[in-house]
Design a protein around this motif. Structure first.
Motif, short mmCIF file in Angstrom:
data_model
loop_
_atom_site.label_atom_id
_atom_site.label_comp_id
_atom_site.label_asym_id
_atom_site.label_seq_id
_atom_site.Cartn_x
_atom_site.Cartn_y
_atom_site.Cartn_z
N MET A 66 0.85 -1.17 0.00
CA MET A 66 0.00 0.00 0.00
C MET A 66 0.89 1.24 0.00
O MET A 66 1.78 1.36 0.83
CB MET A 66 -0.90 -0.04 1.24
N ASN A 67 0.65 2.18 -0.93
CA ASN A 67 1.49 3.37 -1.00
C ASN A 67 1.06 4.40 0.06
O ASN A 67 0.03 4.25 0.70
CB ASN A 67 1.48 3.97 -2.40
N GLN A 68 1.87 5.45 0.22
CA GLN A 68 1.62 6.44 1.27
C GLN A 68 0.28 7.14 1.11
O GLN A 68 -0.42 7.39 2.08
CB GLN A 68 2.74 7.48 1.29
N ALA A 79 -2.43 5.95 -0.22
CA ALA A 79 -3.49 5.02 0.17
C ALA A 79 -3.57 4.88 1.68
O ALA A 79 -4.66 4.78 2.25
CB ALA A 79 -3.26 3.66 -0.49
N VAL A 80 -2.42 4.90 2.35
CA VAL A 80 -2.39 4.81 3.81
C VAL A 80 -3.08 6.03 4.42
O VAL A 80 -3.90 5.90 5.34
CB VAL A 80 -0.94 4.67 4.34
N ILE A 81 -2.76 7.21 3.92
CA ILE A 81 -3.36 8.44 4.44
C ILE A 81 -4.87 8.44 4.18
O ILE A 81 -5.66 8.81 5.04
CB ILE A 81 -2.68 9.68 3.84
N SER A 82 -5.27 8.04 2.98
CA SER A 82 -6.69 7.98 2.66
C SER A 82 -7.41 7.00 3.57
O SER A 82 -8.50 7.29 4.09
CB SER A 82 -6.90 7.58 1.20
N PHE A 114 4.53 14.30 6.84
CA PHE A 114 5.65 13.54 6.31
C PHE A 114 5.31 12.61 5.18
O PHE A 114 6.18 11.91 4.67
CB PHE A 114 6.36 12.79 7.44
N ALA A 115 4.08 12.62 4.76
CA ALA A 115 3.69 11.80 3.61
C ALA A 115 4.18 12.48 2.34
O ALA A 115 4.35 13.70 2.29
CB ALA A 115 2.19 11.65 3.56
N ALA A 116 4.40 11.68 1.35
CA ALA A 116 4.82 12.24 0.06
C ALA A 116 3.71 13.11 -0.49
O ALA A 116 2.54 12.74 -0.46
CB ALA A 116 5.13 11.10 -0.92
N ARG A 117 4.07 14.26 -0.95
CA ARG A 117 3.08 15.16 -1.56
C ARG A 117 2.74 14.64 -2.94
O ARG A 117 3.58 14.05 -3.63
CB ARG A 117 3.65 16.56 -1.66
N PRO A 118 1.50 14.89 -3.37
CA PRO A 118 1.11 14.44 -4.71
C PRO A 118 2.00 15.11 -5.78
O PRO A 118 2.39 16.26 -5.64
CB PRO A 118 -0.34 14.89 -4.86
#
Length: 122
Positions: A1-3, A5-8, A115-119
C-alpha cells in the motif's frame, strides 16, 4: 500500500470513528464507556467524521490529516492550561480519556499529513 493510500485509509477510518462517536454523543454523555462528550461535541464529531470520509475517498486526505491533527493537539493541550481546561470542559465536556486520545490521534494524523509524500504536480 502506498503512502497516499495509507493516508486515505487513515482519514476514512478516523472519519467512521468520529461519525459513530458523534452520533452516540447525541444520545449519551459517555461513549465507549470512557469518553465523555455532549451534543455540541457530537455535532462537531459528526461534521469532522463526514469530512474525513469525504476527503479519504475524494482526495484531500493529507490536508484533512494536517487539519485534524492540529485541531486535536490544540484541544488536547488546552486540557493542561487552567483557563483552557475550564473552557473545553464547559463547552465540550472533555475528560482526561478524551484528552489523551486527542493527543495520540492528533500526533499520528499530523505526522502522517506532514511527512507523507506530496502528490506529484503535473
Amino acid at each position: 500500500m502506498n503512502q497516499s493510500a495509507v493516508i486515505s485509509r487513515f482519514a476514512q477510518i478516523l472519519g467512521v470513528f468520529l461519525l459513530i462517536e458523534g452520533i452516540w454523543e447525541l444520545f449519551s454523555p459517555v461513549v465507549f464507556g470512557v469518553l465523555s462528550g455532549n451534543v455540541t461535541h457530537g455535532i462537531i464529531h459528526i461534521v469532522l467524521g463526514v469530512l474525513g470520509l469525504w476527503t479519504g475517498t475524494r482526495g484531500g486526505a493529507r490536508g484533512f490529516c494536517i487539519f485534524i491533527g492540529l485541531l486535536l493537539l490544540v484541544v488536547g493541550a488546552l486540557w493542561f492550561v487552567p483557563s483552557g481546561h475550564e473552557l473545553i470542559v464547559r463547552l465540550l465536556n472533555v475528560n482526561q480519556a478524551v484528552t489523551f486520545l486527542n493527543l495520540i490521534v492528533g500526533a499520528i494524523a499530523l505526522l502522517l499529513g506532514l511527512f507523507a509524500a506530496r502528490p506529484a504536480r503535473a
